[in-house]
Scaffold this motif. Structure first.
Motif, mmCIF file in Angstrom:
data_model
loop_
_atom_site.group_PDB
_atom_site.id
_atom_site.type_symbol
_atom_site.label_atom_id
_atom_site.label_comp_id
_atom_site.label_asym_id
_atom_site.label_seq_id
_atom_site.Cartn_x
_atom_site.Cartn_y
_atom_site.Cartn_z
ATOM 1 N N ALA A 260 0.833 -1.201 0.000
ATOM 2 C CA ALA A 260 0.000 0.000 0.000
ATOM 3 C C ALA A 260 0.868 1.251 0.000
ATOM 4 O O ALA A 260 0.528 2.262 -0.620
ATOM 5 N N GLY A 261 2.003 1.185 0.689
ATOM 6 C CA GLY A 261 2.934 2.306 0.662
ATOM 7 C C GLY A 261 3.469 2.561 -0.743
ATOM 8 O O GLY A 261 3.647 3.709 -1.161
ATOM 9 N N GLU A 262 3.716 1.479 -1.495
ATOM 10 C CA GLU A 262 4.177 1.619 -2.881
ATOM 11 C C GLU A 262 3.114 2.310 -3.731
ATOM 12 O O GLU A 262 3.411 3.217 -4.524
ATOM 13 N N VAL A 263 1.850 1.850 -3.562
ATOM 14 C CA VAL A 263 0.766 2.442 -4.348
ATOM 15 C C VAL A 263 0.571 3.909 -3.958
ATOM 16 O O VAL A 263 0.318 4.769 -4.809
ATOM 17 N N ALA A 264 0.685 4.217 -2.663
ATOM 18 C CA ALA A 264 0.556 5.609 -2.209
ATOM 19 C C ALA A 264 1.638 6.484 -2.832
ATOM 20 O O ALA A 264 1.369 7.611 -3.275
ATOM 21 N N ALA A 265 2.860 5.966 -2.895
ATOM 22 C CA ALA A 265 3.953 6.716 -3.523
ATOM 23 C C ALA A 265 3.683 6.923 -5.004
ATOM 24 O O ALA A 265 3.963 8.004 -5.560
ATOM 25 N N LEU A 266 3.127 5.903 -5.667
ATOM 26 C CA LEU A 266 2.764 6.038 -7.081
ATOM 27 C C LEU A 266 1.725 7.143 -7.264
ATOM 28 O O LEU A 266 1.811 7.941 -8.210
ATOM 29 N N SER A 267 0.749 7.208 -6.374
ATOM 30 C CA SER A 267 -0.302 8.220 -6.486
ATOM 31 C C SER A 267 0.246 9.619 -6.256
ATOM 32 O O SER A 267 -0.128 10.567 -6.954
ATOM 33 N N ARG A 268 1.139 9.741 -5.284
ATOM 34 C CA ARG A 268 1.733 11.058 -5.056
ATOM 35 C C ARG A 268 2.558 11.499 -6.260
ATOM 36 O O ARG A 268 2.503 12.661 -6.678
ATOM 37 N N GLY A 269 3.320 10.567 -6.820
ATOM 38 C CA GLY A 269 4.107 10.889 -8.007
ATOM 39 C C GLY A 269 3.233 11.229 -9.195
ATOM 40 O O GLY A 269 3.533 12.154 -9.963
ATOM 41 N N ARG A 270 2.124 10.489 -9.339
ATOM 42 C CA ARG A 270 1.209 10.756 -10.451
ATOM 43 C C ARG A 270 0.550 12.122 -10.280
ATOM 44 O O ARG A 270 0.363 12.853 -11.250
ATOM 45 N N SER A 271 0.218 12.478 -9.049
ATOM 46 C CA SER A 271 -0.377 13.786 -8.791
ATOM 47 C C SER A 271 0.580 14.907 -9.195
ATOM 48 O O SER A 271 0.176 15.889 -9.834
ATOM 49 N N GLU A 272 1.849 14.773 -8.833
ATOM 50 C CA GLU A 272 2.842 15.785 -9.196
ATOM 51 C C GLU A 272 3.009 15.873 -10.714
ATOM 52 O O GLU A 272 3.111 16.976 -11.273
ATOM 53 N N ALA A 273 3.009 14.706 -11.371
ATOM 54 C CA ALA A 273 3.157 14.695 -12.826
ATOM 55 C C ALA A 273 1.942 15.322 -13.500
ATOM 56 O O ALA A 273 2.077 16.055 -14.493
ATOM 57 N N MET A 274 0.743 15.047 -12.993
ATOM 58 C CA MET A 274 -0.471 15.628 -13.566
ATOM 59 C C MET A 274 -0.457 17.148 -13.432
ATOM 60 O O MET A 274 -0.878 17.866 -14.354
ATOM 61 N N ALA A 275 0.037 17.638 -12.296
ATOM 62 C CA ALA A 275 0.087 19.087 -12.096
ATOM 63 C C ALA A 275 0.996 19.751 -13.125
ATOM 64 O O ALA A 275 0.668 20.799 -13.693
ATOM 65 N N ALA A 276 2.147 19.119 -13.376
ATOM 66 C CA ALA A 276 3.142 19.719 -14.274
ATOM 67 C C ALA A 276 2.837 19.474 -15.748
ATOM 68 O O ALA A 276 3.021 20.365 -16.583
ATOM 69 N N ASP A 277 2.350 18.268 -16.069
ATOM 70 C CA ASP A 277 2.261 17.862 -17.474
ATOM 71 C C ASP A 277 0.854 17.906 -18.050
ATOM 72 O O ASP A 277 0.681 17.736 -19.263
ATOM 73 N N PHE A 278 -0.149 18.119 -17.201
ATOM 74 C CA PHE A 278 -1.523 18.159 -17.715
ATOM 75 C C PHE A 278 -2.246 19.436 -17.281
ATOM 76 O O PHE A 278 -2.714 20.202 -18.124
ATOM 77 N N ALA A 279 -2.303 19.688 -15.970
ATOM 78 C CA ALA A 279 -3.001 20.879 -15.495
ATOM 79 C C ALA A 279 -2.298 22.164 -15.931
ATOM 80 O O ALA A 279 -2.942 23.123 -16.370
#
Length: 414
Positions: A260-279
């Motif tokens: 679950a910690g791995e998945v949480a880290a993936l979500s945090r990384g995806r959130s940062e990427a979405m902010a920079a590369d999509f939003a």
């Protein structure tokens, strides 16, 4: 030639999969805004950046330049380009934020750095603006020359009294409209029907882009919230498992904590990427609509000036005809009015040329804008879908590994 993708106007550290495309498209400039440094505290605080330029443009003294600039300096470049290039769609600056400026958080500084890098690279890839003296000054002027330029600009800005000028222009336009109504004449000069359709489309596009950005930001926040919630759940699960000393449940909950910690880290990384590369690209597209509207305002002002000049000339011609038909009038009075007619005719020629120049500039600009944004938006959505699919696959892999872990630690029935 297709424009470079959005990510190509950000930095490249050797891993950008668009690197080959960028090298092929962006032949004359490679500009990086980097190394932000905060100066001062509170409302007086500001951030300086190093602006590094590699160029093959013939107007530059050397192929490489490095200068230090702050947000105010980027604003100088933007305002000068708008002033000198009527009808051009000048790339937008990021918005000012008094609250964020006061706190100067690390993420705000980096977001602004990225946005400023997008801005200056957009300028350098523009078919007209890339050749401007203003861009050359911004990218290569030394500190002494630059400070003199900024001081001159600030003095000019303070002397212009723009609100008074804008009010005077509005009053003059109102007066012109009133004269047309009184005389029973409507303006003979009107915009093309096709241009009006594009103008209306652009105005409606702004609201849709703002809403798309708002929802993208909401999606990004949801991903970040999911990562936080999952991380907290994993910690709670680990604490629960520790209640079973050396038992199978302890091992199972330990596996849950890890995966679950791995998945949480993936979500945090995806959130940062979405902010920079999509939003962020969606937000920039929305800001660009403001730039398009500014160019359209230049065109509207030029059309108003053209129409006013024509009305003024017509009125002076009527006055001259009346004077010529008045018996006993002195010749010098008629001659003076003839001079006024000639001057008004020259103003009309200049106004017509100004309007036609902006109209032609905007024809090319709008064609370029529509083509580039269509290509970029298509690429943005494609990359978003690919990133989401990759993220989902990584999440599924982590949950699948958790399932195998739990099965391997499950107690065997006697």
């Amino acid at each position: 030639m297709d424009p470079p993708p959005y990510e190509s106007v950000l930095e490249d550290h050797g891993t950008n999969r668009y690197f080959a495309t960028v090298s092929a498209v962006r032949k004359e400039f490679e500009i990086e805004v980097t190394e932000p440094v905060k100066h001062g505290e509170g409302v007086a605080a500001y951030v300086s950046y190093k602006v590094r330029t590699k160029t093959t443009h013939g107007a530059y003294a050397a192929p490489f330049h490095e200068v230090v600039r702050r947000f105010r300096d980027f604003a100088w470049l933007h305002d000068k380009l708008v002033e000198k290039n009527k009808g051009c769609i000048v790339p937008p600056l990021p918005e000012k934020s008094a609250v964020q400026k006061y706190t100067m958080a690390t993420d705000f500084i980096d977001q602004r750095r990225r946005a400023l890098q997008v801005f200056v690279n957009r300028v350098a890839s523009h078919p007209v603006l890339k050749d401007s003296a203003e861009l050359a000054t911004f990218l290569q002027a030394n500190e002494e020359a630059w400070m003199l330029e900024i001081a001159k600009w600030q003095a000019e800005t303070n002397a212009q009294h723009r609100p008074v000028t804008a009010a005077a222009a509005w009053f003059k336009s109102l007066q012109h409209s009133a004269q047309s109504l009184v005389s029973g004449r409507a303006d003979e000069i009107q915009e093309d029907a096709e241009y009006i359709k594009i103008r209306d489309y652009v105005n409606s596009l702004e609201a849709h882009l703002n809403e798309a950005h708002r929802q993208a930001a909401r999606l990004q926040r949801k991903e970040a919230d999911f990562g936080t919630a999952l991380s907290e759940f994993a910690a709670a699960a680990e604490a629960l498992g520790k209640q079973d000393n050396e038992g199978p449940m302890r091992a199972a909950f330990g596996c849950l904590f890890s995966r679950a910690g791995e998945v949480a880290a993936l979500s945090r990384g995806r959130s940062e990427a979405m902010a920079a590369d999509f939003a962020a690209p969606l937000k920039e597209y929305a800001r660009t609509i403001k730039s398009v509207q500014a160019a359209m305002a230049d065109r509207a002002a030029a059309l108003t000036a053209y129409s006013q000049a024509k009305s003024d000339l017509d009125n002076k011609k009527v006055r001259l005809a009346k004077l010529r038909g008045t018996p006993g009038l002195k010749e010098d009075k008629i001659a003076e009015t003839e001079r006024e007619v000639n001057e008004a005719d020259q103003r009309l020629r200049n106004a017509k040329l100004g309007y036609e120049t902006i109209r032609e500039t905007m024809r090319e600009e709008l064609n370029r804008f529509q083509k580039e944004r269509a290509v970029e938006m298509s690429g943005l959505l494609r990359d978003f879908a690919l990133a989401q699919a990759r993220h989902s696959a990584e999440q599924a892999k982590a949950w699948g590994e958790l399932l195998r872990d739990i099965q391997s630690t499950a107690p065997v029935n006697a």
